[in-house]
Design a protein around this motif. Structure first.
Motif, PDB file in Angstrom:
ATOM      1  N   LYS A   1      65.735 -23.430  39.326  1.00  0.00           N
ATOM      2  CA  LYS A   1      65.304 -22.941  40.645  1.00  0.00           C
ATOM      3  C   LYS A   1      65.508 -21.436  40.757  1.00  0.00           C
ATOM      4  CE  LYS A   1      65.862 -27.162  43.297  1.00  0.00           C
ATOM      5  NZ  LYS A   1      66.542 -27.847  44.375  1.00  0.00           N
ATOM      6  N   LYS A   2      66.632 -20.937  40.259  1.00  0.00           N
ATOM      7  CA  LYS A   2      66.923 -19.494  40.309  1.00  0.00           C
ATOM      8  C   LYS A   2      65.911 -18.707  39.476  1.00  0.00           C
ATOM      9  CE  LYS A   2      69.599 -15.917  41.225  1.00  0.00           C
ATOM     10  NZ  LYS A   2      69.515 -15.276  42.520  1.00  0.00           N
TER      11      LYS A   2
ATOM     12  N   MET B   1      74.976 -17.288  37.042  1.00  0.00           N
ATOM     13  CA  MET B   1      74.997 -18.706  37.455  1.00  0.00           C
ATOM     14  C   MET B   1      76.257 -19.404  36.988  1.00  0.00           C
ATOM     15  SD  MET B   1      72.243 -19.552  39.165  1.00  0.00           S
ATOM     16  CE  MET B   1      72.266 -21.306  38.996  1.00  0.00           C
TER      17      MET B   1
ATOM     18  N   ALA C   1      69.831 -26.102  39.256  1.00  0.00           N
ATOM     19  CA  ALA C   1      70.063 -24.841  39.978  1.00  0.00           C
ATOM     20  C   ALA C   1      69.560 -23.646  39.171  1.00  0.00           C
ATOM     21  CB  ALA C   1      71.551 -24.685  40.286  1.00  0.00           C
TER      22      ALA C   1
END
Length: 112
Positions: free
Chosen positions: A17-18, A110, A14
């Motif tokens: 991807k961010k 995050m 994640a």
């Protein structure tokens, strides 16, 4: 009771991807344990000014990202030497590199 948490691999996927969505670059330098490996993140901006972050447990059971390198001038050592020692001590550790402005902010977001 142990609080549920994301696996290390899921969090890293994640995060990468961010970083990509925000126009940066992220790479896995070293894979660790998929479920519970510690995560070290090297943050750079255009390949310069490296900082090393690690998610540290707090006394209340939560965790917080903290800068662990560079250290004080008297204790400062080569980043490669530090990483080699850490991976020798903990073979399940993940090492990620992010090249994006204000990576610390992004990681903190995050982690929430």
């Amino acid at each position: 009771m142990i609080e549920p948490r994301l696996s290390s691999e899921f969090f890293i996927t994640a995060l990468l991807k961010k970083v990509n969505q925000e126009g940066g670059f992220g790479a896995v330098i070293r894979k660790g344990d998929r479920i519970s490996g510690s995560i070290l993140v090297i943050c750079v901006e255009k390949g310069e000014n490296p900082r090393l972050l690690e998610k540290m447990p707090m006394l209340d059971g939560s965790s917080m990202w903290q800068k662990i390198w560079p250290q004080d001038i008297e204790k400062q050592q080569n980043l490669d030497e530090y990483l080699a020692r850490r991976t020798k001590f903990d073979p399940d550790i993940w090492l990620i590199e992010l090249d994006i402005p204000d990576a610390e902010r992004l990681i903190a977001e995050m982690g929430q």
